[in-house]
Structure formats: structure tokens, C-alpha cells
Design a protein around this motif. Structure first.
Motif, PDB file in Angstrom:
ATOM      1  N   ASP A   1       0.827  -1.210   0.000  1.00  0.00           N
ATOM      2  CA  ASP A   1       0.000   0.000   0.000  1.00  0.00           C
ATOM      3  C   ASP A   1       0.857   1.254   0.000  1.00  0.00           C
ATOM      4  O   ASP A   1       0.535   2.239  -0.670  1.00  0.00           O
ATOM      5  CB  ASP A   1      -0.936   0.007   1.216  1.00  0.00           C
ATOM      6  CG  ASP A   1      -2.036  -1.052   1.115  1.00  0.00           C
ATOM      7  OD1 ASP A   1      -2.266  -1.573  -0.005  1.00  0.00           O
ATOM      8  OD2 ASP A   1      -2.658  -1.354   2.150  1.00  0.00           O
ATOM      9  N   LYS A   2       1.966   1.237   0.744  1.00  0.00           N
ATOM     10  CA  LYS A   2       2.885   2.381   0.743  1.00  0.00           C
ATOM     11  C   LYS A   2       3.441   2.609  -0.663  1.00  0.00           C
ATOM     12  O   LYS A   2       3.538   3.736  -1.133  1.00  0.00           O
ATOM     13  CB  LYS A   2       4.043   2.147   1.720  1.00  0.00           C
ATOM     14  CG  LYS A   2       3.666   2.249   3.172  1.00  0.00           C
ATOM     15  CD  LYS A   2       4.908   2.038   4.017  1.00  0.00           C
ATOM     16  CE  LYS A   2       4.627   2.088   5.477  1.00  0.00           C
ATOM     17  NZ  LYS A   2       5.844   1.888   6.284  1.00  0.00           N
ATOM     18  N   LYS A   3       3.807   1.496  -1.318  1.00  0.00           N
ATOM     19  CA  LYS A   3       4.347   1.593  -2.675  1.00  0.00           C
ATOM     20  C   LYS A   3       3.308   2.206  -3.611  1.00  0.00           C
ATOM     21  O   LYS A   3       3.628   3.091  -4.413  1.00  0.00           O
ATOM     22  CB  LYS A   3       4.764   0.207  -3.169  1.00  0.00           C
ATOM     23  CG  LYS A   3       5.278   0.189  -4.585  1.00  0.00           C
ATOM     24  CD  LYS A   3       5.623  -1.221  -5.029  1.00  0.00           C
ATOM     25  CE  LYS A   3       6.005  -1.221  -6.488  1.00  0.00           C
ATOM     26  NZ  LYS A   3       6.225  -2.592  -6.992  1.00  0.00           N
ATOM     27  N   ASN A   4       2.058   1.736  -3.523  1.00  0.00           N
ATOM     28  CA  ASN A   4       1.002   2.272  -4.385  1.00  0.00           C
ATOM     29  C   ASN A   4       0.771   3.756  -4.120  1.00  0.00           C
ATOM     30  O   ASN A   4       0.530   4.522  -5.057  1.00  0.00           O
ATOM     31  CB  ASN A   4      -0.295   1.487  -4.185  1.00  0.00           C
ATOM     32  CG  ASN A   4      -0.214   0.088  -4.757  1.00  0.00           C
ATOM     33  OD1 ASN A   4       0.594  -0.178  -5.644  1.00  0.00           O
ATOM     34  ND2 ASN A   4      -1.026  -0.810  -4.238  1.00  0.00           N
ATOM     35  N   LEU A   5       0.847   4.184  -2.874  1.00  0.00           N
ATOM     36  CA  LEU A   5       0.698   5.603  -2.548  1.00  0.00           C
ATOM     37  C   LEU A   5       1.824   6.428  -3.161  1.00  0.00           C
ATOM     38  O   LEU A   5       1.596   7.517  -3.688  1.00  0.00           O
ATOM     39  CB  LEU A   5       0.660   5.814  -1.036  1.00  0.00           C
ATOM     40  CG  LEU A   5      -0.632   5.405  -0.338  1.00  0.00           C
ATOM     41  CD1 LEU A   5      -0.452   5.455   1.188  1.00  0.00           C
ATOM     42  CD2 LEU A   5      -1.769   6.310  -0.756  1.00  0.00           C
ATOM     43  N   MET A   6       3.061   5.928  -3.085  1.00  0.00           N
ATOM     44  CA  MET A   6       4.194   6.647  -3.660  1.00  0.00           C
ATOM     45  C   MET A   6       4.083   6.728  -5.176  1.00  0.00           C
ATOM     46  O   MET A   6       4.402   7.754  -5.781  1.00  0.00           O
ATOM     47  CB  MET A   6       5.516   5.983  -3.255  1.00  0.00           C
ATOM     48  CG  MET A   6       5.820   6.090  -1.769  1.00  0.00           C
ATOM     49  SD  MET A   6       5.896   7.789  -1.196  1.00  0.00           S
ATOM     50  CE  MET A   6       7.296   8.403  -2.082  1.00  0.00           C
ATOM     51  N   ILE A   7       3.608   5.657  -5.809  1.00  0.00           N
ATOM     52  CA  ILE A   7       3.427   5.666  -7.261  1.00  0.00           C
ATOM     53  C   ILE A   7       2.370   6.698  -7.639  1.00  0.00           C
ATOM     54  O   ILE A   7       2.555   7.493  -8.573  1.00  0.00           O
ATOM     55  CB  ILE A   7       3.050   4.257  -7.771  1.00  0.00           C
ATOM     56  CG1 ILE A   7       4.259   3.321  -7.646  1.00  0.00           C
ATOM     57  CG2 ILE A   7       2.557   4.306  -9.214  1.00  0.00           C
ATOM     58  CD1 ILE A   7       3.937   1.855  -7.913  1.00  0.00           C
ATOM     59  N   ALA A   8       1.262   6.718  -6.907  1.00  0.00           N
ATOM     60  CA  ALA A   8       0.194   7.674  -7.185  1.00  0.00           C
ATOM     61  C   ALA A   8       0.689   9.112  -6.985  1.00  0.00           C
ATOM     62  O   ALA A   8       0.377  10.001  -7.787  1.00  0.00           O
ATOM     63  CB  ALA A   8      -1.013   7.398  -6.289  1.00  0.00           C
ATOM     64  N   ALA A   9       1.469   9.345  -5.947  1.00  0.00           N
ATOM     65  CA  ALA A   9       2.002  10.686  -5.703  1.00  0.00           C
ATOM     66  C   ALA A   9       2.956  11.093  -6.827  1.00  0.00           C
ATOM     67  O   ALA A   9       2.946  12.239  -7.283  1.00  0.00           O
ATOM     68  CB  ALA A   9       2.717  10.729  -4.355  1.00  0.00           C
ATOM     69  N   GLY A  10       3.771  10.170  -7.288  1.00  0.00           N
ATOM     70  CA  GLY A  10       4.696  10.460  -8.379  1.00  0.00           C
ATOM     71  C   GLY A  10       3.971  10.808  -9.666  1.00  0.00           C
ATOM     72  O   GLY A  10       4.340  11.742 -10.380  1.00  0.00           O
ATOM     73  N   ILE A  11       2.918  10.057  -9.956  1.00  0.00           N
ATOM     74  CA  ILE A  11       2.127  10.337 -11.164  1.00  0.00           C
ATOM     75  C   ILE A  11       1.466  11.710 -11.052  1.00  0.00           C
ATOM     76  O   ILE A  11       1.477  12.496 -11.998  1.00  0.00           O
ATOM     77  CB  ILE A  11       1.086   9.226 -11.389  1.00  0.00           C
ATOM     78  CG1 ILE A  11       1.788   7.921 -11.781  1.00  0.00           C
ATOM     79  CG2 ILE A  11       0.070   9.632 -12.465  1.00  0.00           C
ATOM     80  CD1 ILE A  11       0.881   6.698 -11.779  1.00  0.00           C
ATOM     81  N   ALA A  12       0.899  12.001  -9.884  1.00  0.00           N
ATOM     82  CA  ALA A  12       0.246  13.297  -9.685  1.00  0.00           C
ATOM     83  C   ALA A  12       1.253  14.441  -9.836  1.00  0.00           C
ATOM     84  O   ALA A  12       0.956  15.464 -10.452  1.00  0.00           O
ATOM     85  CB  ALA A  12      -0.408  13.344  -8.308  1.00  0.00           C
ATOM     86  N   LEU A  13       2.433  14.280  -9.287  1.00  0.00           N
ATOM     87  CA  LEU A  13       3.462  15.307  -9.399  1.00  0.00           C
ATOM     88  C   LEU A  13       3.880  15.506 -10.853  1.00  0.00           C
ATOM     89  O   LEU A  13       3.990  16.640 -11.337  1.00  0.00           O
ATOM     90  CB  LEU A  13       4.668  14.946  -8.539  1.00  0.00           C
ATOM     91  CG  LEU A  13       5.827  15.909  -8.569  1.00  0.00           C
ATOM     92  CD1 LEU A  13       5.404  17.271  -8.029  1.00  0.00           C
ATOM     93  CD2 LEU A  13       6.987  15.377  -7.762  1.00  0.00           C
ATOM     94  N   GLU A  14       4.086  14.413 -11.552  1.00  0.00           N
ATOM     95  CA  GLU A  14       4.487  14.502 -12.958  1.00  0.00           C
ATOM     96  C   GLU A  14       3.424  15.219 -13.785  1.00  0.00           C
ATOM     97  O   GLU A  14       3.729  16.090 -14.602  1.00  0.00           O
ATOM     98  CB  GLU A  14       4.722  13.099 -13.503  1.00  0.00           C
ATOM     99  CG  GLU A  14       5.191  13.068 -14.935  1.00  0.00           C
ATOM    100  CD  GLU A  14       5.422  11.650 -15.446  1.00  0.00           C
ATOM    101  OE1 GLU A  14       5.485  11.501 -16.669  1.00  0.00           O
ATOM    102  OE2 GLU A  14       5.522  10.722 -14.631  1.00  0.00           O
TER     103      GLU A  14
END
Length: 72
Positions: free
Chosen positions: A8-21
Motif C-alpha cells: 500500500d505504501k508503494k502504491n501511494l508513492m506511485i500515485a504521488a509520483g504520477i500526480a506530481l508529474e
């Protein structure tokens, strides 16, 4: 459970990275015009800190030698 599972932490970081990009594509960052100002400020800060250190090292009760744990 104190913390979420690592998946779940990994999925949150991926989502944050996509949002930032995507946000950077919508509103590109400003050019680095402030870089020179930041370098100048940091240079002045280092000069001031060195002067304060030199004064403290040779000032009242100071022998000019560093105490244990202090750095130049």
C-alpha cells in the motif's frame, strides 16, 4: 496495525509520483532565475557563520582551539 502494508505504501508513492508529474506538465516550473540569488545568500551566510565561529573561538575564554565535538 501501526503502519499500512508495504504494498500500500508503494502504491501511494506511485500515485504521488504520477500526480506530481502531471502537475508539472500542467504548470511547468519557473526557470532557474533565482539560482544566483540563492547562491549569493548562501555565500553570505557562510561568510557570516565563519566570522561568528572565528570570533567565538578567539573571543572570551576561547583559546582558539576547538573543543571536543566542535568542527571548524
Amino acid at each position: 496495525m501501526d503502519e499500512p502494508p508495504t504494498g500500500d505504501k508503494k502504491n501511494l508513492m506511485i500515485a504521488a509520483g504520477i500526480a506530481l508529474e502531471k502537475s508539472l506538465k500542467l504548470v511547468p516550473p519557473a526557470d532557474d532565475a533565482g539560482t544566483d540569488d540563492a547562491r549569493s545568500m548562501l555565500g553570505q551566510l557562510m561568510v557570516g557563520l565563519k566570522a561568528a565561529y572565528d570570533q567565538a573561538a578567539t573571543g572570551e575564554g576561547g583559546t582558539g582551539e576547538e573543543a571536543e565535538g566542535e568542527s571548524p
